[in-house]
Design a protein around this motif. Structure first.
Motif, PDB file in Angstrom:
ATOM      1  N   ALA A 122       0.829  -1.206   0.000  1.00  0.00           N
ATOM      2  CA  ALA A 122       0.000   0.000   0.000  1.00  0.00           C
ATOM      3  C   ALA A 122       0.865   1.258   0.000  1.00  0.00           C
ATOM      4  N   ALA A 123       1.944   1.237   0.768  1.00  0.00           N
ATOM      5  CA  ALA A 123       2.841   2.394   0.807  1.00  0.00           C
ATOM      6  C   ALA A 123       3.487   2.625  -0.561  1.00  0.00           C
ATOM      7  N   VAL A 124       3.920   1.554  -1.209  1.00  0.00           N
ATOM      8  CA  VAL A 124       4.521   1.677  -2.545  1.00  0.00           C
ATOM      9  C   VAL A 124       3.490   2.233  -3.522  1.00  0.00           C
ATOM     10  N   ALA A 125       2.278   1.698  -3.468  1.00  0.00           N
ATOM     11  CA  ALA A 125       1.225   2.154  -4.394  1.00  0.00           C
ATOM     12  C   ALA A 125       0.838   3.606  -4.141  1.00  0.00           C
ATOM     13  N   ASP A 126       0.760   3.996  -2.876  1.00  0.00           N
ATOM     14  CA  ASP A 126       0.277   5.338  -2.521  1.00  0.00           C
ATOM     15  C   ASP A 126       1.345   6.427  -2.639  1.00  0.00           C
ATOM     16  N   ARG A 131       7.575   5.442 -12.257  1.00  0.00           N
ATOM     17  CA  ARG A 131       9.031   5.501 -12.433  1.00  0.00           C
ATOM     18  C   ARG A 131       9.743   5.116 -11.134  1.00  0.00           C
ATOM     19  N   GLU A 132       9.268   5.642 -10.023  1.00  0.00           N
ATOM     20  CA  GLU A 132       9.875   5.329  -8.728  1.00  0.00           C
ATOM     21  C   GLU A 132       9.692   3.851  -8.363  1.00  0.00           C
ATOM     22  N   LEU A 136      12.619   1.295  -7.517  1.00  0.00           N
ATOM     23  CA  LEU A 136      12.630   0.483  -6.302  1.00  0.00           C
ATOM     24  C   LEU A 136      12.776  -0.999  -6.652  1.00  0.00           C
ATOM     25  N   ALA A 137      12.092  -1.448  -7.689  1.00  0.00           N
ATOM     26  CA  ALA A 137      12.219  -2.843  -8.131  1.00  0.00           C
ATOM     27  C   ALA A 137      13.665  -3.138  -8.526  1.00  0.00           C
ATOM     28  N   ASP A 138      14.303  -2.205  -9.223  1.00  0.00           N
ATOM     29  CA  ASP A 138      15.709  -2.376  -9.592  1.00  0.00           C
ATOM     30  C   ASP A 138      16.593  -2.409  -8.344  1.00  0.00           C
TER      31      ASP A 138
END
Length: 149
Positions: A122-126, A131-132, A136-138
């Motif tokens: 939820a924090a990542v989505a919100d 691009r970010e 973060l995945a990288d």
């Protein structure tokens, strides 16, 4: 978490390590606050998580957690009294017993892990744009490379 040396080359390994240490500490602290109340201590949760990877003797758990066997016996005893772990005779040495996670223990671990993962998703989505999220995945891939043998 910026380079304060005035260099345009970016921060060096020492600065990255210092910044990463702080960021990881904050992430871990925040994830801990998302864990549902189980009544378990940190050492009990850690031992339970280790046992979820596979059965172990109390001595093996103590070595893995860098604690005294007596301390681990108390930890395992508390988990056993809650029905989260069980003991069985060691098939290789009948004088010892092997501790393993029960279904209730797996449920408690799964609930805690789900709560943490749900908060983080939820924090990542919100808070991050597309691009970010890719960045973060990288970064996750790079972090895994740092910690894997």
């Amino acid at each position: 978490m910026t380079d304060t040396s005035g260099s345009t080359a970016g921060p060096g390994p020492e600065q990255i390590a210092a910044d990463l240490t702080v960021a990881v500490r904050h992430v871990v602290r925040r994830l801990r606050t998302q864990t549902p109340e189980t009544g378990l201590t940190a050492s009990q949760r850690s031992a339970l998580a280790l046992l979820a990877e596979g059965p172990a003797t109390t001595a093996e758990l103590a070595r893995a957690e860098h604690v005294r066997p007596q301390s681990m016996r108390l930890t395992v005893g508390a988990l056993e009294s809650e029905g989260l772990v069980g003991r069985a005779p060691d098939p290789h040495d009948g004088r010892r017993s092997v501790v393993s996670v029960t279904e209730d223990g797996r449920r408690v671990l799964a609930e805690a892990r789900d709560a943490k993962r749900n908060w983080l998703a939820a924090a990542v989505a919100d808070r991050l744009d597309e691009r970010e999220r890719r960045q973060l995945a990288d970064a996750v891939v790079l972090l895994e490379r740092l910690v894997r043998p």
